[in-house]
Structure formats: C-alpha cells, structure tokens
Scaffold this motif. Sequence first.
Motif, PDB file in Angstrom:
ATOM      1  N   THR A 165       0.841  -1.195   0.000  1.00  7.64           N
ATOM      2  CA  THR A 165       0.000   0.000   0.000  1.00  7.64           C
ATOM      3  C   THR A 165       0.876   1.244   0.000  1.00  7.64           C
ATOM      4  N   GLU A 166       0.307   2.338  -0.448  1.00 12.88           N
ATOM      5  CA  GLU A 166       1.042   3.605  -0.485  1.00 12.88           C
ATOM      6  C   GLU A 166       1.476   4.039   0.908  1.00 12.88           C
ATOM      7  N   GLN A 167       0.584   3.902   1.897  1.00 14.10           N
ATOM      8  CA  GLN A 167       0.913   4.330   3.256  1.00 14.10           C
ATOM      9  C   GLN A 167       2.080   3.533   3.826  1.00 14.10           C
ATOM     10  N   SER A 168       2.084   2.242   3.554  1.00 16.23           N
ATOM     11  CA  SER A 168       3.176   1.403   4.053  1.00 16.23           C
ATOM     12  C   SER A 168       4.500   1.767   3.392  1.00 16.23           C
ATOM     13  N   VAL A 169       4.475   2.032   2.085  1.00 18.99           N
ATOM     14  CA  VAL A 169       5.700   2.411   1.374  1.00 18.99           C
ATOM     15  C   VAL A 169       6.292   3.681   1.979  1.00 18.99           C
ATOM     16  N   LYS A 170       5.467   4.671   2.213  1.00 18.11           N
ATOM     17  CA  LYS A 170       5.957   5.931   2.780  1.00 18.11           C
ATOM     18  C   LYS A 170       6.522   5.714   4.183  1.00 18.11           C
ATOM     19  N   ARG A 171       5.812   4.969   4.993  1.00 16.73           N
ATOM     20  CA  ARG A 171       6.260   4.753   6.373  1.00 16.73           C
ATOM     21  C   ARG A 171       7.576   3.985   6.418  1.00 16.73           C
ATOM     22  N   ARG A 172       7.694   2.957   5.606  1.00 16.05           N
ATOM     23  CA  ARG A 172       8.912   2.152   5.610  1.00 16.05           C
ATOM     24  C   ARG A 172      10.103   2.941   5.076  1.00 16.05           C
ATOM     25  N   MET A 173       9.882   3.804   4.101  1.00 14.59           N
ATOM     26  CA  MET A 173      10.964   4.637   3.593  1.00 14.59           C
ATOM     27  C   MET A 173      11.449   5.607   4.655  1.00 14.59           C
ATOM     28  N   ASP A 174      10.530   6.207   5.391  1.00 15.58           N
ATOM     29  CA  ASP A 174      10.913   7.123   6.466  1.00 15.58           C
ATOM     30  C   ASP A 174      11.651   6.384   7.578  1.00 15.58           C
ATOM     31  N   ASP A 175      11.187   5.198   7.906  1.00 14.58           N
ATOM     32  CA  ASP A 175      11.860   4.399   8.937  1.00 14.58           C
ATOM     33  C   ASP A 175      13.267   4.001   8.491  1.00 14.58           C
ATOM     34  N   ARG A 176      13.413   3.651   7.223  1.00 11.77           N
ATOM     35  CA  ARG A 176      14.730   3.279   6.701  1.00 11.77           C
ATOM     36  C   ARG A 176      15.681   4.466   6.731  1.00 11.77           C
ATOM     37  N   TYR A 177      15.189   5.645   6.410  1.00 10.08           N
ATOM     38  CA  TYR A 177      15.993   6.873   6.459  1.00 10.08           C
ATOM     39  C   TYR A 177      16.523   7.095   7.877  1.00 10.08           C
ATOM     40  N   THR A 178      15.643   6.970   8.858  1.00  8.76           N
ATOM     41  CA  THR A 178      16.057   7.138  10.254  1.00  8.76           C
ATOM     42  C   THR A 178      17.039   6.052  10.676  1.00  8.76           C
ATOM     43  N   GLU A 179      16.806   4.834  10.234  1.00  9.81           N
ATOM     44  CA  GLU A 179      17.678   3.709  10.581  1.00  9.81           C
ATOM     45  C   GLU A 179      19.095   3.924  10.034  1.00  9.81           C
ATOM     46  N   ILE A 180      19.193   4.452   8.825  1.00  5.62           N
ATOM     47  CA  ILE A 180      20.508   4.708   8.228  1.00  5.62           C
ATOM     48  C   ILE A 180      21.246   5.783   9.012  1.00  5.62           C
ATOM     49  N   LEU A 181      20.564   6.857   9.347  1.00  8.92           N
ATOM     50  CA  LEU A 181      21.203   7.919  10.129  1.00  8.92           C
ATOM     51  C   LEU A 181      21.657   7.396  11.487  1.00  8.92           C
ATOM     52  N   ASP A 182      20.834   6.573  12.124  1.00 11.85           N
ATOM     53  CA  ASP A 182      21.197   6.011  13.430  1.00 11.85           C
ATOM     54  C   ASP A 182      22.405   5.081  13.311  1.00 11.85           C
ATOM     55  N   HIS A 183      22.496   4.374  12.193  1.00  6.47           N
ATOM     56  CA  HIS A 183      23.623   3.448  11.993  1.00  6.47           C
ATOM     57  C   HIS A 183      24.950   4.197  12.041  1.00  6.47           C
ATOM     58  N   PHE A 184      25.034   5.317  11.346  1.00  5.94           N
ATOM     59  CA  PHE A 184      26.285   6.081  11.332  1.00  5.94           C
ATOM     60  C   PHE A 184      26.492   6.847  12.632  1.00  5.94           C
ATOM     61  N   ALA A 185      25.394   7.315  13.240  1.00  6.66           N
ATOM     62  CA  ALA A 185      25.529   8.035  14.512  1.00  6.66           C
ATOM     63  C   ALA A 185      26.014   7.102  15.614  1.00  6.66           C
ATOM     64  N   ASP A 186      25.489   5.891  15.665  1.00  5.20           N
ATOM     65  CA  ASP A 186      25.890   4.937  16.701  1.00  5.20           C
ATOM     66  C   ASP A 186      27.343   4.514  16.575  1.00  5.20           C
TER      67      ASP A 186
END
Length: 407
Positions: A165-186
């Motif tokens: 679904t469109e809503q799931s695609v948007k949510r997962r993309m935003d979560d992945r963006y945050t996950e990538i930033l956290d990976h480098f910050a950690d």
Amino acid sequence: MNRWSKSLLVALRIAIGWHFLYEGVYKIDSDRGTAQYAAARYPLQAATGRLRNDLARGLTPREVSTRVDAWNDEIVKVFKGRQPLSEDQKAKLTDLGDKVKLAAVEGTELVPFDWTLVHEEVLKLAAEQEGERFTSLPFLQGSAGPFRTLFRGLVPDMDGLERLTEQSVKRRMDDRYTEILDHFADSGRPFSDDQRKRLAAARDTVKLAAVETVNAPWFQERLADYRLMRQRVPKTDLHAPFTRERLDADRQKLDVAAGELLSYVNEPLSELAVQTQAIATVDQLGAGPLPRPPDGAAWVDRAIKISLTTIGILLMLGLFTPAAAIAAAGQLAIFYLASPPWPGLPAMSVAGHYLFVDRNLIEAFAALVIATTATGQWAGLDFYLTRWFRTVKTHQPEAVMATRSLS
C-alpha cells in the motif's frame, strides 16, 4: 557404564554443541556481509520517466537522438557501480534507443516502452539477491503439515498485503531513512547537515517513484489478481492425495506471486542504501554495512541465532548440560515439525531422502540421551559446579550450628 561409553557420550555432547555453536556463529556472521543491490528499478524508472517527458515535448529528430543517447549513457552508468551490464544487454538497450530515434525521424508513433519493459524484457534483470545473509523467512514460508498455520503466523503480514500500500511504502521509507542515520551516529560517524539533506532528497525521490509504482494501473491489476488467487486457494488442508498436492502447488504459486509484488516495495529500501554509499565518506563507510531492512521474521532470526549460540556454548563446556540438551532437543523438534517428512507433505529442499525420520529428529533423540546422562560431570564444568554446591550444602549446617551456639 564403562569408560568407552562415557567417552563416546561426552564426544556426542561436544559434537552436538559444536554443530549448534557453528550454526549460530555462522548465521550471526552472515549479517556482516554486504548485500548486492543490482536490480535498480527506481533509478531506471526515474531516468525513463524523464526521457518520456522530454520526448512528449515535441523535440526535433536531432534533439531526440541526443536525448536518447544521454539516456542510454545514464542507464549504463547507473549499473556500472552495481552490476555492470553485459555487452548483450548494452546492445539491446542501444537497439531500443535506435527504434525510438527511427520513430522520430519517420514521424511515426513513438515506440511504446516504459521502465518495466526496459527492466524485465530488454535488460532481463533478476530480482536483487541478499547474498548469504541468514533469514528464516523461506523456512517459515515453506512450512507444511498440521503446524503450517502456526509457523507462518510467527511472521506478521506473511502474505504481504499490508506492505503493498502507499501508506506502508511511505512509512517504511521514512523508517529506513532514520535507521541509516542512526547506523552512522551509533558508530561515531554521524552524517553532517549537508549529507542529511542529500539523503533526504534521495529518499523523497525514491519514495515518489515507489508510490507511483504501487498506484500504477498495471500494479493494481496484478495486486487484484493476487487477492483473487488468495481467495480461491483453501486455507485448510485437504485429505485426498491429488487435491493436497495441488493445494501445495497453489500455495507455492501464491508465495511466488507475493514475492514478485513485494520486490517492488522492498527495493526502494535497498535503493536508499545504494544512495547512502554515494553520500557517505570513506571514513563513514568504515562503520560497516548497513543493517538489512527489518522484516516480520527479524525477531525469529534473532531468537534462532541467540539460542543456537547459547546452547552450543553450554553443551561444549558441559555447563548446565541437562537444561541445554533439553533446549537443543526442543529446538530440533521445532525444526522437525515445521516441515515433517510425512507421506503426502511436500519435502524440504535438503540433501537426502527421509520418511518420518530425518536428521533433525535423530539429533533431537541424541540430545535427549545427553540430557539423561551426567556427561557434564564426567568431562565439563558441571563437575566443578556440582562440587561447589556440595561444599556449600555441607558447610551450611555447620554455619547454622555456630549461629545457634553464639545465640
């Protein structure tokens, strides 16, 4: 029991422990490997979409030729950093471009093409591969027998309908963006403000293309067909051999169809990882590969890795041997019941042929034998643990008597 029997039982305990430990460590270590992101649907979609928009503006034949050549070079460059195109693929891509140029010169209708045609028919690209990374999803997905529903139920949205679904695609993309930033910050290598902006721009571009895909008429038609297939396939097992075999085949087709549809919404997450590699500095890339995008089976994967490693260590050390051996037998029983080698059930793709008894069941019985013997005391840390408990128990009455005499 003679000395040889004890020695062989100790060896059996260590062998089972080594098997569990190595499997656990191997599965943990597999997450450190890099994943290959070669499919590149979304850069291809964006480039082809820009070309179609430019051609729709009524360019001259010469301008069309220049624009098509630029598009061709862009596609080759996109794949150069992932999985370079073969000479045959480049030739087919050039041939498609020549047809577009010819249509512009002759003033005929534009050759009908889109990014799906280029991806699947011209370049014939396979779905991205996750390499050797461990995931229990295929195992749970391929479960059979009376416990099939239970094992598949361990993974939320096993059928994928919630993610398509469109809503799931948007949510997962935003979560992945945050996950990538956290990976480098950690790792102590955080992204700068400029890098964050570039990554956010890449996320928005890929997200827009992904939303366009899931809302496209052809995708919605395939999704509707998939839903209809699901309604037609019975959820309960059938008893007649022929109908049961056909049911198993239909269920496998459903899983294949789900995988094909999910690849369209999973690849944006992988594409963002590729964009990240172009944005990160050399020092930041030293933080290691990005974690795999989470899926419903992530918690099952984690539980399997931890249990295998822990049980293996305890059995090899001979520590808490009865409990560790019973845990090993229980885990092996779970593996056995997920797809038991019973008549009429589809066989798992493993080496050998089994009927009722497979290696999981044999090893489970061996683990139970270990649990009923004192192998940890014959050669293991349980020997010292038992001695310590006996010492504490022996000294406890003396301490009580001393306390009473003082009182």
